[in-house]
Design an enzyme around this catalytic site. Structure first.
Site, PDB file in Angstrom:
ATOM      1  N   GLY A 197      70.005  96.468  69.075  1.00  9.94           N
ATOM      2  CA  GLY A 197      71.076  97.277  68.511  1.00  9.94           C
ATOM      3  C   GLY A 197      71.488  96.743  67.155  1.00  9.94           C
ATOM      4  O   GLY A 197      71.303  95.563  66.875  1.00  9.94           O
ATOM      5  N   GLY A 213      74.654  97.040  64.075  1.00  9.48           N
ATOM      6  CA  GLY A 213      75.958  97.578  63.717  1.00  9.48           C
ATOM      7  C   GLY A 213      76.391  97.109  62.353  1.00  9.48           C
ATOM      8  O   GLY A 213      75.570  96.652  61.566  1.00  9.48           O
ATOM      9  N   ASP A 269      87.658 101.136  70.015  1.00  7.40           N
ATOM     10  CA  ASP A 269      86.306 101.664  69.775  1.00  7.40           C
ATOM     11  C   ASP A 269      85.684 102.082  71.102  1.00  7.40           C
ATOM     12  O   ASP A 269      84.489 101.883  71.329  1.00  7.40           O
ATOM     13  CB  ASP A 269      85.452 100.615  69.060  1.00  7.40           C
ATOM     14  CG  ASP A 269      84.305 101.231  68.282  1.00  7.40           C
ATOM     15  OD1 ASP A 269      84.174 102.477  68.288  1.00  7.40           O
ATOM     16  OD2 ASP A 269      83.533 100.471  67.668  1.00  7.40           O
TER      17      ASP A 269
HETATM   18  P1  ADP Z   1      78.157  96.964  67.082  1.00 10.28           P
HETATM   19  O1  ADP Z   1      79.382  96.256  66.642  1.00 10.28           O
HETATM   20  O2  ADP Z   1      77.015  96.749  66.205  1.00 10.28           O
HETATM   21  O3  ADP Z   1      78.408  98.405  67.438  1.00 10.28           O
HETATM   22  P2  ADP Z   1      77.671  96.532  69.938  1.00 10.28           P
HETATM   23  O4  ADP Z   1      78.269  95.372  70.653  1.00 10.28           O
HETATM   24  O5  ADP Z   1      78.225  97.880  70.217  1.00 10.28           O
HETATM   25  O6  ADP Z   1      77.680  96.194  68.380  1.00 10.28           O
HETATM   26  O7  ADP Z   1      76.111  96.545  70.260  1.00 10.28           O
HETATM   27  C1  ADP Z   1      75.240  97.482  69.654  1.00 10.28           C
HETATM   28  C2  ADP Z   1      74.237  98.004  70.669  1.00 10.28           C
HETATM   29  O8  ADP Z   1      73.451  96.921  71.188  1.00 10.28           O
HETATM   30  C3  ADP Z   1      74.853  98.664  71.899  1.00 10.28           C
HETATM   31  O9  ADP Z   1      75.119 100.031  71.681  1.00 10.28           O
HETATM   32  C4  ADP Z   1      73.778  98.451  72.957  1.00 10.28           C
HETATM   33  O10 ADP Z   1      72.764  99.435  72.828  1.00 10.28           O
HETATM   34  C5  ADP Z   1      73.189  97.105  72.569  1.00 10.28           C
HETATM   35  N1  ADP Z   1      73.833  96.011  73.330  1.00 10.28           N
HETATM   36  C6  ADP Z   1      74.937  95.329  72.963  1.00 10.28           C
HETATM   37  N2  ADP Z   1      75.277  94.390  73.857  1.00 10.28           N
HETATM   38  C7  ADP Z   1      74.354  94.470  74.839  1.00 10.28           C
HETATM   39  C8  ADP Z   1      74.160  93.745  76.081  1.00 10.28           C
HETATM   40  N3  ADP Z   1      74.999  92.758  76.465  1.00 10.28           N
HETATM   41  N4  ADP Z   1      73.106  94.095  76.869  1.00 10.28           N
HETATM   42  C9  ADP Z   1      72.280  95.086  76.471  1.00 10.28           C
HETATM   43  N5  ADP Z   1      72.404  95.805  75.327  1.00 10.28           N
HETATM   44  C10 ADP Z   1      73.435  95.503  74.509  1.00 10.28           C
HETATM   45 MG    MG Z   2      79.197  99.367  69.055  1.00  9.11          MG
END
Ligand code: ADP
Ligand code: MG
Length: 312
Positions: free
Chosen positions: A44, A46, A161
Site C-alpha cells: 500500500g 499513502g 479517516d
Molecule cells: P496510508 O496512510 O498510506 O493510507 P494505511 O495505513 O491506510 O496508510 O495503509 C495503506 C494500505 O496498505 C491499506 O489500505 C491496506 O491495503 C494496506 N495495509 C495497511 N496496513 C496493513 C496491514 N496491517 N495488513 C495488511 N495490509 C495493510
Molecule cells: Mg489509509
C-alpha cells in the site's frame, strides 16, 4: 516466503534483543533492531510513506509475518511528527477491532511494525477480490467497526479517516480499524478537534461542520461511519453524492467545490440507499449518521444497540 527480500543488511546497535523505552505512560514502546526485520513487497502507498509486507524475527528466533509502515525520506519535520503521532496513539490501544502495533524500528527513520492482515483492506476485499459476503457478514463488519470506534471514544480519540480503505479484513467474519494517521485526542472541554494539517482530506466522508469549520468530534466520525456503511452495503461503491461533479480522488480541491458540497448537504441531499441494501439498514443505521446537526446523530454506543436490533 518467496515474497520476502532482504532489504536490511546494516546491523542496528541495539542488537536483536529489542528494548522497552518508558514513555512516561504505563505502556512502553517496543523497539526492535533493524536486523530483526526483513522487508517484502509493497502492499500500500499513502501520503507519508508506504506499507510493506515483512518478516519479524523475535529475539527467541521465531519468525512472524508483519506489515511495515515506512515513512518517506523526504518528509518535512511537521509531517514526521504526524507520522510519529500515529504510532504513539496506536501503541496505547488494545482492542480486537483495532489493528495491533507490535513496535517500531529506527532505520534511522521510523518504521511502524503492525500485525499483518493478508486479506488487506475492506475496499480491496470487495473490489479486487469481488467478494460478496452475505448480509449477516456485512452486519458483523458494521458491528466490528462500531465496537472499535466506541472504544476510541472512551479514549477521547477522533479517527477522522474512517473509510473502507482503512478497515482491514482479518477473516470473512472479522475486521479491524487501521490508519491512525489523522487520529487525534480531542479537547477535553468540547470533545472537538480543530484541524491543523496540510494533508489532503477525505471530503466525501466528511460532514458539513468538518468541511465548513474543520471541526471534528465523535459525531463527525459517526458521519464517516455512515459513509463507510454505504461502502459496505454497496460492496465497495464510491460514495458519490448525487449532484456533485465526480472527483475520484476525493481530495480537497477548490473552496468553491467544498462550498458546493456543503450547500447540497445543507439542503438535505444524501447518499442513496445502495441497490441491495435492506431499507431498514439504510433508514435505521445510515441516515441517522447523516443528520445535519451533530447532536442529532447517534453515538457509537447507541448505534451498537441499533445494529443488534435492526431486522433484516
Ligand atoms: P496510508 O496512510 O498510506 O493510507 P494505511 O495505513 O491506510 O496508510 O495503509 C495503506 C494500505 O496498505 C491499506 O489500505 C491496506 O491495503 C494496506 N495495509 C495497511 N496496513 C496493513 C496491514 N496491517 N495488513 C495488511 N495490509 C495493510
Ligand atoms: Mg489509509
Amino acid at each position: 516466503s518467496p515474497d520476502l527480500i532482504s532489504g536490511f543488511s546494516t546491523v542496528y546497535t541495539n542488537g536483536s534483543m529489542g528494548t522497552i523505552y518508558s514513555t512516561g505512560s504505563a505502556q512502553g514502546i517496543y523497539v526492535f533492531g533493524k536486523d530483526q526485520i526483513t522487508l517484502g513487497r509493497m502492499i500500500g502507498q499513502g501520503c507519508y510513506g508506504a506499507v510493506y509486507m515483512g518478516e519479524l524475527i523475535r529475539s527467541d528466533g521465531s519468525p512472524e509475518h508483519v506489515a511495515v509502515k515506512m515513512m518517506k525520506d523526504s518528509l518535512e519535520e511537521k509531517e514526521q511528527e504526524e507520522f510519529q503521532r500515529e504510532y504513539q496513539i496506536l501503541q496505547s490501544l488494545n482492542h480486537p477491532n483495532i489493528v495491533e502495533v507490535k513496535g517500531v524500528v529506527y532505520d534511522p527513520s521510523l518504521l511502524l511494525i503492525m500485525e499483518f492482515l493478508p486479506m488487506g483492506s475492506l475496499l480491496d476485499y470487495f473490489r479486487m477480490f469481488h467478494t460478496k459476503p452475505n448480509l449477516r457478514q456485512l452486519m458483523k463488519f458494521a458491528k466490528d467497526i462500531c465496537d472499535g470506534m466506541d472504544y476510541l471514544v472512551s479514549y477521547n480519540l477522533v479517527h477522522r479517516d474512517l473509510a473502507a480503505r482503512n478497515i482491514l479484513v482479518a477473516s470473512d467474519d472479522l475486521v479491524k480499524i487501521s490508519d491512525f494517521g489523522l487520529a487525534r485526542f480531542t479537547d477535553k472541554d468540547d470533545n472537538c478537534y480543530k484541524l491543523r494539517t496540510d494533508r489532503k482530506l477525505p471530503v466525501k466522508w466528511y460532514p458539513p461542520e468538518s468541511l465548513h469549520d474543520w471541526k471534528f468530534s465523535e459525531k463527525s466520525d459517526i458521519w464517516s461511519y455512515g459513509v463507510t456503511l454505504y461502502e459496505i452495503f454497496s460492496y465497495g461503491q464510491e460514495p458519490n453524492l448525487p449532484g456533485v461533479s465526480n472527483n475520484e480522488s476525493g481530495d480537497v480541491k477548490e473552496t468553491d467545490e467544498l462550498q458546493e458540497i456543503v450547500k447540497l448537504l445543507s439542503s438535505g441531499v444524501r447518499l442513496p440507499c445502495p441497490e441491495h441494501c435492506p431499507n431498514n439498514v439504510y433508514k435505521q443505521l445510515m441516515l441517522p449518521c447523516w443528520e445535519m446537526n451533530p447532536q442529532d446523530r447517534p453515538s457509537f454506543s447507541k448505534l451498537l444497540g441499533e445494529i443488534r436490533d435492526v431486522e433484516i
